[in-house]
Scaffold this motif. Structure first.
Motif, PDB file in Angstrom:
ATOM      1  N   PRO A   1      -7.686   9.321   1.990  1.00  0.00           N
ATOM      2  CA  PRO A   1      -8.335   7.220   1.576  1.00  0.00           C
ATOM      3  C   PRO A   1      -8.953   6.931   2.231  1.00  0.00           C
ATOM      4  O   PRO A   1      -8.619   6.979   3.645  1.00  0.00           O
ATOM      5  CB  PRO A   1      -7.886   7.427   0.383  1.00  0.00           C
ATOM      6  CG  PRO A   1      -6.728   7.606   0.767  1.00  0.00           C
ATOM      7  CD  PRO A   1      -6.320   8.778   1.610  1.00  0.00           C
TER       8      PRO A   1
ATOM      9  N   ARG B   1      -4.723   5.707  -3.677  1.00  0.00           N
ATOM     10  CA  ARG B   1      -5.027   7.459  -4.143  1.00  0.00           C
ATOM     11  C   ARG B   1      -4.140   6.888  -5.554  1.00  0.00           C
ATOM     12  O   ARG B   1      -2.683   6.788  -4.963  1.00  0.00           O
ATOM     13  CB  ARG B   1      -4.175   8.074  -3.645  1.00  0.00           C
ATOM     14  CG  ARG B   1      -6.382   8.247  -2.491  1.00  0.00           C
ATOM     15  CD  ARG B   1      -5.767   9.694  -1.636  1.00  0.00           C
ATOM     16  NE  ARG B   1      -4.456   9.878  -1.606  1.00  0.00           N
ATOM     17  CZ  ARG B   1      -4.244  11.372  -1.445  1.00  0.00           C
ATOM     18  NH1 ARG B   1      -5.129  11.943  -1.381  1.00  0.00           N
ATOM     19  NH2 ARG B   1      -2.988  11.807  -0.482  1.00  0.00           N
TER      20      ARG B   1
ATOM     21  N   MET C   1      -7.058  -3.939  -3.254  1.00  0.00           N
ATOM     22  CA  MET C   1      -7.204  -2.737  -3.245  1.00  0.00           C
ATOM     23  C   MET C   1      -8.420  -2.045  -4.090  1.00  0.00           C
ATOM     24  O   MET C   1      -7.755  -2.309  -5.245  1.00  0.00           O
ATOM     25  CB  MET C   1      -6.390  -2.036  -1.933  1.00  0.00           C
ATOM     26  CG  MET C   1      -5.204  -1.671  -2.951  1.00  0.00           C
ATOM     27  SD  MET C   1      -4.087  -0.711  -1.904  1.00  0.00           S
ATOM     28  CE  MET C   1      -3.086  -2.023  -1.542  1.00  0.00           C
ATOM     29  N   ASP C   2      -8.595  -1.519  -3.569  1.00  0.00           N
ATOM     30  CA  ASP C   2      -9.487  -0.661  -4.136  1.00  0.00           C
ATOM     31  C   ASP C   2      -8.862   0.643  -5.142  1.00  0.00           C
ATOM     32  O   ASP C   2      -7.172   1.168  -3.922  1.00  0.00           O
ATOM     33  CB  ASP C   2     -10.583   0.805  -3.329  1.00  0.00           C
ATOM     34  CG  ASP C   2     -11.818  -0.971  -3.449  1.00  0.00           C
ATOM     35  OD1 ASP C   2     -11.521  -1.255  -3.738  1.00  0.00           O
ATOM     36  OD2 ASP C   2     -12.007  -0.522  -2.174  1.00  0.00           O
TER      37      ASP C   2
ATOM     38  N   ASN D   1      -7.977   0.263   3.198  1.00  0.00           N
ATOM     39  CA  ASN D   1      -7.517  -0.272   1.816  1.00  0.00           C
ATOM     40  C   ASN D   1      -8.323   0.516   0.730  1.00  0.00           C
ATOM     41  O   ASN D   1      -8.371  -0.455  -0.826  1.00  0.00           O
ATOM     42  CB  ASN D   1      -8.300  -1.317   1.740  1.00  0.00           C
ATOM     43  CG  ASN D   1      -7.936  -2.071   1.560  1.00  0.00           C
ATOM     44  OD1 ASN D   1      -6.946  -3.148   1.040  1.00  0.00           O
ATOM     45  ND2 ASN D   1      -9.073  -3.493   0.507  1.00  0.00           N
ATOM     46  N   CYS D   2      -7.935   1.349   0.543  1.00  0.00           N
ATOM     47  CA  CYS D   2      -7.731   2.491  -0.395  1.00  0.00           C
ATOM     48  C   CYS D   2      -6.819   2.882  -0.788  1.00  0.00           C
ATOM     49  O   CYS D   2      -6.303   3.444  -0.777  1.00  0.00           O
ATOM     50  CB  CYS D   2      -9.031   3.184  -0.707  1.00  0.00           C
ATOM     51  SG  CYS D   2      -9.096   3.399  -2.321  1.00  0.00           S
TER      52      CYS D   2
ATOM     53  N   GLU E   1       0.511  -1.198  -0.140  1.00  0.00           N
ATOM     54  CA  GLU E   1       0.396   0.358  -0.400  1.00  0.00           C
ATOM     55  C   GLU E   1       0.691   1.064  -0.420  1.00  0.00           C
ATOM     56  O   GLU E   1       1.831   1.416   0.577  1.00  0.00           O
ATOM     57  CB  GLU E   1      -0.745   0.062   1.564  1.00  0.00           C
ATOM     58  CG  GLU E   1      -0.455   0.176   2.658  1.00  0.00           C
ATOM     59  CD  GLU E   1      -1.223   0.075   3.639  1.00  0.00           C
ATOM     60  OE1 GLU E   1      -2.266   0.419   3.913  1.00  0.00           O
ATOM     61  OE2 GLU E   1      -0.773  -0.286   4.637  1.00  0.00           O
TER      62      GLU E   1
END
Length: 696
Positions: free
Chosen positions: A266, A272, A243-244, A269-270, A210
């Motif tokens: 954000p 950018r 992830m999103d 779990n998202c 991430e």
DNA sequence: GAGCACTGC
């Protein structure tokens, strides 16, 4: 605060400053130099300290932080001064200001006696103003050798150069507080950096832990394309496979509320993915970025003094810029930077530092400024710049200033020129104001000058809202066919009639922030004009529309005098123009202009233009119809011009061939051509025009 | 009949 790297260097810094009039400080990102240097010096009991910043927001936010750290109220011991806003008092010991404001102060007080210490921060960005300030500082430390200290903060790659400029002054290196950034190069240059960015971003999204992704692109167009492609690809990914992701564009012409989106965190779990222009390189800092994708290009505006034309070109970035971009990945934890070019490009092809703005701009305003300082020991063509502009560029500036009466035939500043320098405007508009006063149309001219000061930001978010805008723009006045300056005047008048209603701006697709800025500029210009003319003036913007109409003619006359260096004559049988300068250029009226055709389908015989822009075809942007009888005296003046006399007859052009121009990447600057070349280019342009005409 | 990187007094 304690963890700032600069703190442990305090003794060393103070000791060096005490022993030397000028010190260069290499402070990497996160070193704390902007907030701490001033405080350290303040603690040692030096007098008033000025710290310049290239940007308004930086001046304000850094001042705010320092005031907070010292536990004082902003505007007391610690304050700031930016255009339209002075938050300082007689108690102020540490003053943050934009470099433009310090230049203005220096106009009133050339020795800047108020300050004991002057810190030029972010000098490596090499803004036009910072470069002029560096030249002035070099002189000032000699004049005030006993009671002035100057500190200049710069980047690793040109610290030695700055030191050399200041008589080999010491250079202090303060490490930054960045996490390591792993730099990954492409094996070759991609054929399309858009596709390559897309691939790299998806690869990161699918396979890397991430952390947000920041992609540097060159402009709005590419950003929008990439954003939509990324959205498609991300949507196509199987749900739950990773992830999103949310994709965010970021560029200057984005409305502020959309720009702000990059500052909100954000959902969990998202990831950018931010697709940005250079705005994310220095102006805006996005938190949470761990991966940077750098295409290696930037869009840069450049001025060509031989044609008087601006162009906006995509050029290779410099090493300093590449490092700055990479550093954006290491602010919160170790990061990665994907450079979409091979390392040998970085090493062999990239310039060390960005070509300074002073070598890419028209210098009329800067030369007028320096002339107005009336420094006995300064010869403009020999002014000591860190990177001197070409003599061609300086002579272009002198010729322009001569045509608008700011300097005489010997290159000495005139009384008109002296007053013009007081106005925070480009010389053409300053000259227009001086003339408008005589023609009784000052209130109109003030509006035009204010509107043109922010013109580019008035019409927002074009492409997407095109339909809306076309609809609404029909409600706006059309300049009565006389051109864009008159239209700008009329727009302001309409707004005035609504009591400066913000809703009216929105309804008509005008950028609110831009229009409010116009109002501030208008107020400031009115005040300065009142000061200059030492008496009350009628500068009121409101009045009956009929009266204004009668004044259009006088206003156009004033514009003709002010823009004597930006005149064009229509060619005999069609609507192309030839500029009436030293080097005639064949140009067209920009299609966005509201200038209208007469019954025979012809544009006016003579116009003044605000700007020539090659995009890549040459256009005049913002034009205004003028009359031949006003133009004739200017043509006569043009004939008597002697550039050797203007530049002080001792110096000859040939001494310094266009060295600096040649330092620029070749394709971006049209190297001055011979007269034959020029003729054939004009001929070619003529033929192209005729060919297009035939097709119709 | 075409197109806008970013600042700033």
């Amino acid at each position: 605060m304690v963890s700032l790297p600069i703190v442990q260097y305090e003794e060393k810094i103070i000791e060096t400053v005490e022993r030397n009039p000028v010190v260069v400080v290499i402070g990497e990102t996160g070193s704390g130099k902007s907030t701490q240097l001033s405080q350290m010096i303040h603690r040692r009991g030096y007098g008033k300290i000025a710290v310049t910043q290239p940007r308004r927001v930086a001046a304000v936010s850094v001042a705010r932080r320092v005031a907070h750290e010292l536990g004082v109220q902003l505007g007391e011991e610690v304050g700031y001064a930016i255009r339209f806003e002075d938050r300082t008092s007689h108690n102020t010991r540490i003053k943050y200001l934009t470099d433009g404001v310090l230049l203005r102060e220096s106009l009133a007080n050339p020795e800047l006696k108020e300050y004991s210490v002057i810190i030029l921060d972010e000098a490596h960005e090499r803004s036009l103003n910072t470069d002029i300030l560096m030249g002035l500082m070099k002189r000032l430390v000699k004049v005030r050798s006993s009671d002035l200290k100057v500190l200049i903060t710069s980047a690793t790659l040109d610290g030695d150069k700055v030191s050399k400029f200041f008589a080999d002054c010491p250079v202090l290196n303060i490490p930054g507080k960045l996490y390591p950034v792993e730099v990954l190069y492409s094996s070759e240059r991609p054929s399309s950096y858009l596709e390559s960015s897309l691939k790299t971003a998806l690869d990161i999204h699918l396979h890397q832990p991430e952390g947000d992704v920041l992609i540097f692109m060159t402009g709005q167009d590419d950003i929008e394309k990439l954003v939509s492609k990324l959205e498609d690809k991300v949507r196509a990914l199987e749900e739950g496979s990773c992830m999103d992701a949310i994709i965010l564009p970021l560029h200057g012409s984005l409305p502020p509320e959309l720009q702000m989106r990059v500052f909100s965190r954000p959902p969990p779990n998202c990831r950018r993915i931010i697709v940005a222009t250079n705005i994310a390189e220095t102006s805006l800092t996005v938190d949470g970025v761990v991966y940077v994708i750098d295409c290696g290009y930037v869009k840069q505006r450049q001025y060509n003094p031989s044609s008087g034309m601006y162009s906006l070109d995509v050029v290779q970035i410099s090493k300093v810029q590449a490092n700055q971009r990479a550093g954006r990945a290491g602010r919160t934890r170790p990061g990665k930077c994907y450079r979409l070019y091979p390392s040998r490009f970085y090493n062999d092809e990239f310039l060390d530092v960005t070509v300074p703005e002073i070598q890419r701009s028209s210098l009329a305003g800067s030369v007028l400024y320096l002339k107005s300082l009336d420094l006995p020991d300064i010869d403009i063509l020999r002014f000591d710049f860190l990177d001197p502009p070409s003599s061609e560029s300086l002579q272009d500036a002198l010729k322009q200033l001569y045509l608008i009466d700011a300097i005489d035939e010997n290159g000495a500043i005139t009384s008109i020129g002296q007053k013009m320098a007081e106005l925070p405007l480009e010389p053409s508009l300053a000259r227009t104001l001086m003339e408008a006063k005589n023609y009784g149309c000052l209130s109109e001219a003030l509006i035009v000058a204010a509107m043109l000061s922010v013109e580019t930001t008035l019409l927002p978010g074009q492409r997407k809202t095109e339909k809306k805008r076309k609809h609404s723009i029909s409600n706006l006045p059309d300049g009565s066919g006389l051109g864009d300056h008159i239209q700008l005047l009329q727009i302001y008048h309409c707004w005035d009639q609504t009591d400066f209603d913000i809703g009216w701006c929105k309804d008509n697709g005008l950028q609110v922030r831009g229009m409010l800025f116009v109002k501030d500029v208008h107020k400031q210009l009115s005040q300065i004009m009142q000061k200059i003319s030492k008496g009350p003036l009628d500068v009121k913007a409101n009045g009956k529309r009929e009266e204004f109409r009668q004044n259009y003619r006088n206003l156009r006359k004033a514009l003709c005098v002010g823009y004597a260096n930006q005149l064009a004559e229509r060619k005999m049988h069609h609507n192309g123009y030839r500029t009436l300068g030293f080097q005639a250029q064949v140009v067209q009226v920009h299609p966005s202009s509201v200038l209208s055709l007469d019954d025979l389908g012809k544009f006016p015989d003579y116009v003044v233009y605000h700007e020539l822009i090659a995009t890549p075809r040459p256009f005049m942007r913002n034009v205004c119809a003028v009359e031949m009888r006003w133009v004739i005296p200017i043509i006569n003046k043009l004939k008597t011009l002697d550039v050797y006399k203007l530049s002080g007859s001792i110096h000859h052009v040939e001494e310094e061939p266009e060295k600096n121009l040649q330092d620029l990447p070749k394709k971006d600057v049209e190297v001055t051509s011979t007269a034959d070349d020029r003729e054939s280019r004009i001929q070619a342009a003529r033929e192209r025009f005729l060919a297009r005409k035939d097709k119709k």
